[in-house]
Design a protein around this motif. Structure first.
Motif, PDB file in Angstrom:
ATOM      1  N   LYS A 134       0.822  -1.206   0.000  1.00 28.60           N
ATOM      2  CA  LYS A 134       0.000   0.000   0.000  1.00 28.60           C
ATOM      3  C   LYS A 134       0.859   1.261   0.000  1.00 28.60           C
ATOM      4  O   LYS A 134       0.579   2.219  -0.701  1.00 28.60           O
ATOM      5  N   VAL A 172       4.590  -1.243   3.695  1.00 30.54           N
ATOM      6  CA  VAL A 172       3.423  -1.568   4.513  1.00 30.54           C
ATOM      7  C   VAL A 172       2.310  -2.030   3.581  1.00 30.54           C
ATOM      8  O   VAL A 172       2.002  -1.365   2.583  1.00 30.54           O
ATOM      9  N   ARG A 184      -2.129  -7.127   8.321  1.00 27.36           N
ATOM     10  CA  ARG A 184      -1.379  -5.898   8.019  1.00 27.36           C
ATOM     11  C   ARG A 184       0.075  -6.103   8.455  1.00 27.36           C
ATOM     12  O   ARG A 184       0.347  -6.385   9.617  1.00 27.36           O
ATOM     13  N   ASP A 194      -1.083   3.354   7.823  1.00 29.01           N
ATOM     14  CA  ASP A 194      -0.136   2.713   6.918  1.00 29.01           C
ATOM     15  C   ASP A 194       0.974   3.655   6.485  1.00 29.01           C
ATOM     16  O   ASP A 194       2.162   3.308   6.526  1.00 29.01           O
TER      17      ASP A 194
END
Length: 331
Positions: free
Chosen positions: A33, A63, A83, A141
């Protein structure tokens, strides 16, 4: 993708389509991302680090989310959709004398994300699940991306310089790593003195709690117990040594540095020490992310679309980014 090293002013990164990589046994496929832009990327792109894979996709502060699991016996470390962060240390052999002694950052046969294997300037990358980090919930993020190299290396530098609460610590260069490390240092009740050539970076240092900020080669108003050189400029070393008290430690925090000029032994005498920082261990990463979430650290970032990676690297080279540059990979 970098086809071959070249000066960033020539915009050597090209946007191309490549097949989505497949995770091997023990690996995960990560959908990126965000990816932080690191000075090490600049060294890779410009060839200051000798090419180890060509062509190569740079980037090692990633990330994203786990998209697919490779085959592995036993329970997977991460679930689909988890994540995660992918950092510089991609893999170690686990068998050399350094790995066996807990110094995996010095592994004889390491792999590095975005240098010896493809990295995070892309929508997907693969990484060994044992070298992937869970990202604390406190960090968005884009805020988390610079923690994965700038943050971890700054943290290891702080550990190696031996600074104690109440001590006086010098930072030479105040970019992505230093603007994170100062938050840890202040959390440890350490006074920070920042020497950096850019007025915007001096201003950020003072805003983040530095006791003093001045030009790169200026003398801090007090003798320092320790200092960290984050800038890749060898000419800083004599000035930093001159600022240390007797018995002080100077840590060189970069993976590459221009030649260090000769200097008088008087600068090193009285048990001053110089040491470098090489990579990091996974323990460094886990400990840092835990402390970062406790503080909590806040990164100052400037976002760039993935297709503008060349522009981000040019801005980094010209000290035009207070804090850290981050590529937005996912739309």
């Amino acid at each position: 993708m970098l086809q071959k090293p070249a000066k960033v002013e020539t915009n050597p990164l090209a946007c191309i389509d490549v097949p989505t990589p497949e995770p091997a046994s023990g690996e995960v496929l990560v959908r990126a991302k965000y990816c932080g832009v690191c000075r090490t990327d600049l060294h890779v792109v410009e060839g200051e680090l000798p090419p180890r894979k060509s062509p190569v996709i740079p980037g090692h502060q990633v990330v994203g989310t786990v998209e697919k699991l490779g085959e592995k016996h036993g329970a997977p470390a991460f679930a689909i959709g988890a994540r995660v962060g992918v950092a510089w240390l991609h893999h170690t052999d686990g068998t050399c004398q350094f790995c066996r002694s807990g110094a995996e950052n010095l592994c004889d046969n390491p792999a590095f994300t975005g240098y010896t294997v493809d990295g995070g300037y892309a929508e997907y990358l693969v990484a060994p699940q044992d070298f992937v980090y869970a990202i604390p919930e406190q960090f968005p993020d884009e805020q988390a991306a610079p923690l994965l190299c700038a943050g971890i290396i700054g943290f290891r530098s702080l550990r190696l310089c031996g600074i104690e609460p109440g001590g006086k610590l010098g930072f030479y260069g105040f970019g992505a790593a230093a603007h994170v490390a100062i938050q840890v240092a202040r959390h440890w009740h350490v006074d920070v003195y920042a020497a950096t050539r850019d007025a915007r970076h001096q201003k950020l240092a003072l805003e983040l709690g530095a006791k003093w900020a001045g030009s790169t080669l200026a003398s801090p108003p007090e003798k320092l117990d320790a200092a960290i050189v984050f800038a890749p400029a060898g000419e800083i070393v004599p000035a930093a040594l001159a600022a240390l008290r007797k018995g002080g430690t100077l840590v060189l925090g970069g993976v590459h540095m221009s030649p260090i000029p000769s200097f008088s032994y008087d600068l090193l005498y009285q048990e001053r020490a110089i040491r470098s920082v090489a990579n990091n261990t996974r323990e460094d990463g886990r400990d840092f992310l835990r402390i970062a979430s406790e503080i909590p650290i806040r990164t100052h970032i400037q976002l760039f679309p993935l297709r503008e990676a060349n522009r981000a690297l040019n801005a980094l080279k010209n000290d035009a980014i207070p804090g850290a540059a981050v590529l937005q990979v996912a739309p």
